[in-house]
Scaffold this active site. Sequence first.
Site, mmCIF file in Angstrom:
data_model
loop_
_atom_site.group_PDB
_atom_site.id
_atom_site.type_symbol
_atom_site.label_atom_id
_atom_site.label_comp_id
_atom_site.label_asym_id
_atom_site.label_seq_id
_atom_site.Cartn_x
_atom_site.Cartn_y
_atom_site.Cartn_z
ATOM 1 C CB SER A 1 -0.735 0.176 1.666
ATOM 2 O OG SER A 1 -1.177 0.980 1.658
ATOM 3 C CE1 TYR A 37 -4.017 -2.525 5.692
ATOM 4 C CE2 TYR A 37 -3.605 -0.552 5.211
ATOM 5 C CZ TYR A 37 -3.833 -1.247 4.653
ATOM 6 O OH TYR A 37 -3.818 -1.978 3.453
ATOM 7 C CE LYS A 90 -1.571 -4.832 3.396
ATOM 8 N NZ LYS A 90 -1.787 -6.256 2.954
#
Length: 339
Positions: free
Chosen positions: A125, A150, A154
């Site tokens: 992302s 979160y 990544k």
Amino acid sequence: MEILVTGGLGFIGSHTSVELQLAGHKVVIIDDCSNASESVLDGITAVTGIQPEFVKMDLRDKGAVRAFFEKHPDLGGVIHFAAFKAVGESVEKPLDYYENNLGSLVYLLQELTARQKARFIFSSSCTVYGQADTLPITEDAPVKPAESPYGNTKQVGEEIIRDTCRVNPALQAISLRYFNPIGAHPSATIGELPLGVPQNLVPFITQTAAGLRKELSVFGDDYPTADGTCIRDYIHVVDLARAHVVAMERLLAGKNSANYEVFNVGTGTGSSVMEVIQSFERVTGKALNYKVVARRPGDVVAAYADTSKAREVLGWQAQSTLDEAMRSAWAWEQKIRGL
Ligand code: UD1
């Protein structure tokens, strides 16, 4: 080639499964259906005329992952979408995010590194860049401290793959750093199905227009941008899906220049929240009910991709406009609400 798509019933996974099949690949999907419905399989089959193999499975089950790979000795590659993705929830439940997003990644890589040859594509992302110092954002921009567990999954996920590739030359991997995927398949057969109240802008807009939400809250109009609202790079999910096919075919053809590569996947154009609302109103002819409220904590002011690496190296670029993406998002919302 047979390609495993984990999370293949989710928003990006389902569109990628379609594009892989249309490009002639055999798709096998693993999904635990924790944030997707098994009926998405029918949608994929309706678009392509081919039913992908489906295995309902939790990738946190290491024994099940091993058994799956034993049964599929001829897998040509893996595209790994399966992960939790709600930023706010990740702050409340960090260990759930680390266990699911990183545990499953480790188990997949353990299986892949036991093989003679393995190709792997990871859903990353643009969140790894945080608020970048310069725009548009190139792949060389520094990775900034993550704003949430979160986002950290990544960043750490990318590091796990890089470290693994360093000592496993047979593993060929690509991380795709997505900007903001929106829209739905033009046939309105598959699309985004957020559980509960959508956190992302476009599903909130379409649900508001469909009457499920009273009004859209615009999170801040006092940012240092032309109209005061934040800027993002919204990419049609079908364009994003095709980027996965191109990336996987690069690995299958052995055309990658290193065994770990990173690409931005965006359009290269930044749009403000107000421009997205205007696009929605333009293509649907509907006035959207919205009000400006306070800023949302953790939002960056502006993020949009420098797409030259994907264009020059992958030979891929986004085709759809923001208006086309908004039109498809609305067609999908109308279809699922029976409007
Ligand atoms: C968000 C996540 C990001 C994640 C990405 C995945 C946050 C802070 N960031 O990105 O980590 O990788 O989703 O899709 O959650 N907006 C409104 N009203 C709304 C919803 C959004 O004004 O009801 C605005 C936001 O302030 C932002 C823009 O719309 O400026 C886009 O928001 P969103 O769709 O949540 O995407 P990101 O914030 O870019």
